[in-house]
Design a protein around this motif. Sequence first.
Motif, PDB file in Angstrom:
ATOM      1  N   PRO A   1      -9.345   4.432 -12.972  1.00 37.66           N
ATOM      2  CA  PRO A   1      -8.576   4.280 -11.565  1.00 37.66           C
ATOM      3  C   PRO A   1      -7.180   4.968 -11.866  1.00 37.66           C
ATOM      4  O   PRO A   1      -6.832   5.287 -12.972  1.00 37.66           O
ATOM      5  N   MET A   2      -6.787   5.418 -10.684  1.00 39.76           N
ATOM      6  CA  MET A   2      -5.564   5.936 -10.486  1.00 39.76           C
ATOM      7  C   MET A   2      -4.176   4.728 -10.956  1.00 39.76           C
ATOM      8  O   MET A   2      -4.616   3.851 -10.432  1.00 39.76           O
ATOM      9  N   LEU A   3      -3.166   5.236 -11.312  1.00 34.53           N
ATOM     10  CA  LEU A   3      -2.342   4.257 -12.043  1.00 34.53           C
ATOM     11  C   LEU A   3      -0.892   4.484 -11.327  1.00 34.53           C
ATOM     12  O   LEU A   3      -0.707   5.337 -10.688  1.00 34.53           O
ATOM     13  N   THR A   4      -0.230   3.454 -11.757  1.00 35.21           N
ATOM     14  CA  THR A   4       1.068   3.234 -11.135  1.00 35.21           C
ATOM     15  C   THR A   4       2.378   3.555 -12.050  1.00 35.21           C
ATOM     16  O   THR A   4       2.192   3.309 -13.249  1.00 35.21           O
ATOM     17  N   THR A   5       3.503   3.980 -11.759  1.00 33.71           N
ATOM     18  CA  THR A   5       4.620   4.047 -12.395  1.00 33.71           C
ATOM     19  C   THR A   5       5.701   2.884 -11.783  1.00 33.71           C
ATOM     20  O   THR A   5       5.880   2.976 -10.500  1.00 33.71           O
ATOM     21  N   PRO A   6       6.331   2.228 -12.603  1.00 28.40           N
ATOM     22  CA  PRO A   6       7.156   1.059 -11.946  1.00 28.40           C
ATOM     23  C   PRO A   6       8.458   1.774 -11.445  1.00 28.40           C
ATOM     24  O   PRO A   6       8.767   2.871 -12.205  1.00 28.40           O
ATOM     25  N   VAL A   7       8.953   1.208 -10.424  1.00 33.64           N
ATOM     26  CA  VAL A   7      10.312   2.036  -9.762  1.00 33.64           C
ATOM     27  C   VAL A   7      11.222   0.795  -9.517  1.00 33.64           C
ATOM     28  O   VAL A   7      10.646  -0.269  -9.335  1.00 33.64           O
ATOM     29  N   PRO A   8      12.732   1.030  -9.500  1.00 34.49           N
ATOM     30  CA  PRO A   8      13.468  -0.030  -9.269  1.00 34.49           C
ATOM     31  C   PRO A   8      13.714  -0.471  -8.060  1.00 34.49           C
ATOM     32  O   PRO A   8      14.087  -1.389  -7.776  1.00 34.49           O
ATOM     33  N   THR A   9      13.414   0.305  -6.981  1.00 38.17           N
ATOM     34  CA  THR A   9      13.563  -0.204  -5.752  1.00 38.17           C
ATOM     35  C   THR A   9      12.314   0.441  -4.623  1.00 38.17           C
ATOM     36  O   THR A   9      11.475   0.831  -5.153  1.00 38.17           O
ATOM     37  N   PRO A  10      12.076  -0.655  -3.687  1.00 39.97           N
ATOM     38  CA  PRO A  10      10.918  -0.474  -2.728  1.00 39.97           C
ATOM     39  C   PRO A  10      11.170   0.612  -1.745  1.00 39.97           C
ATOM     40  O   PRO A  10      10.302   0.586  -0.727  1.00 39.97           O
ATOM     41  N   ASP A  11      12.073   1.257  -1.697  1.00 42.85           N
ATOM     42  CA  ASP A  11      12.328   2.231  -0.925  1.00 42.85           C
ATOM     43  C   ASP A  11      11.050   3.378  -0.517  1.00 42.85           C
ATOM     44  O   ASP A  11      10.609   3.786  -1.430  1.00 42.85           O
ATOM     45  N   LEU A  12      10.707   3.477   0.752  1.00 44.26           N
ATOM     46  CA  LEU A  12       9.581   4.088   1.066  1.00 44.26           C
ATOM     47  C   LEU A  12       9.974   5.553   1.725  1.00 44.26           C
ATOM     48  O   LEU A  12      10.763   5.648   2.686  1.00 44.26           O
TER      49      LEU A  12
END
Length: 340
Positions: free
Chosen positions: A24-35
């Motif tokens: 699976p492709m993975l994620t990196t945590p980010v501090p804000t949900p800004d798109l």
Amino acid sequence: MVEYPDGGTTVWKRSGVTWTLPEPMLTTPVPTPDLPPGWAGEPKWDGFRALLHTDSGRMVLRSRRGTEMAPAFPDIAAAAVQLPDATALDGELVVREHDRLAFERLQNRLQRHSSAAARVAEEWPAHFIAFDLLRLSGTDTTGWPYKRRRAALESMFTARRLAAPWTLSPSTTNPDTVREWLTWTSVGVEGVVLKRLNEPYRPAARGWRKYKVRETTEALVGAITGPLSAPRTLLLGRYDDQERLQFIGRTTTLPHTAGTALAGLLTPARAGHPWIGWSFSAGWGSRETLDVTLVEPDLVVEVGADVARDAAGRWRHPARWHRLRTDLAPSDVPRATGCT
């Protein structure tokens, strides 16, 4: 179809074409949900990440770490006939209870096989929330940009008139919609995942961004790991309406400065501590027990916890240390709800 002896990667060979179920492709945590412009957002669901592939009447259902889960989910396997042959999806397995996603029901299902799996599937049916398309009718789509994969996934759902247990995850390029999803925590949305519109599916790469909703709240310190002079983690509690101190979760490893500040404030437990005789696991779902030291539950701390909880109301993931709250008394801490 050929399977490697170690039960890992599965390879399909058809008409001279070889296709391998990717990681699976993975994620990196980010501090804000800004798109940002050029990105799309999707809800992050409270379930099991799963890769699904169907070929010549056989379905493979793999967890993020490669565990084969199909025997535990016969209802998903039976519904695979709705999908085009030689098709692979990336998505989330979930179980619904009333108006929310019930992770604990899903966890219970993973332990069942054969006739037991069939019985529990009738009581707690699973759903597969598809959010990416890796193969379509024999065509490898991982090299396509997300925007094209998403359009093909939507077309497949429409053309095949897919019904339960198949669900199409929402996707949007509207920042306001992403913000709205963050208010859906009560029904099982943990946060959002952000994906570049022009990016291919890159197995094992951390190309997606993940924002998880967290709440800052207070709790009492009821026990610690490590010595009193240098505590490593805190075991947290809250009183319920019957004035019983309920365990609600544990912190991540404390920063050195936090451990130093706490050392002079922790009081060894006296006789009658409410957790005497209790054992605590090293993590949610773990059988490993912790070596803990009980302390008097009179110290209030502020922590950041995500919204994932078990059926008893405890935090499934470790909380993050924020600060001491010596300005608060134990009676100022929110009450435990649902803990048993």
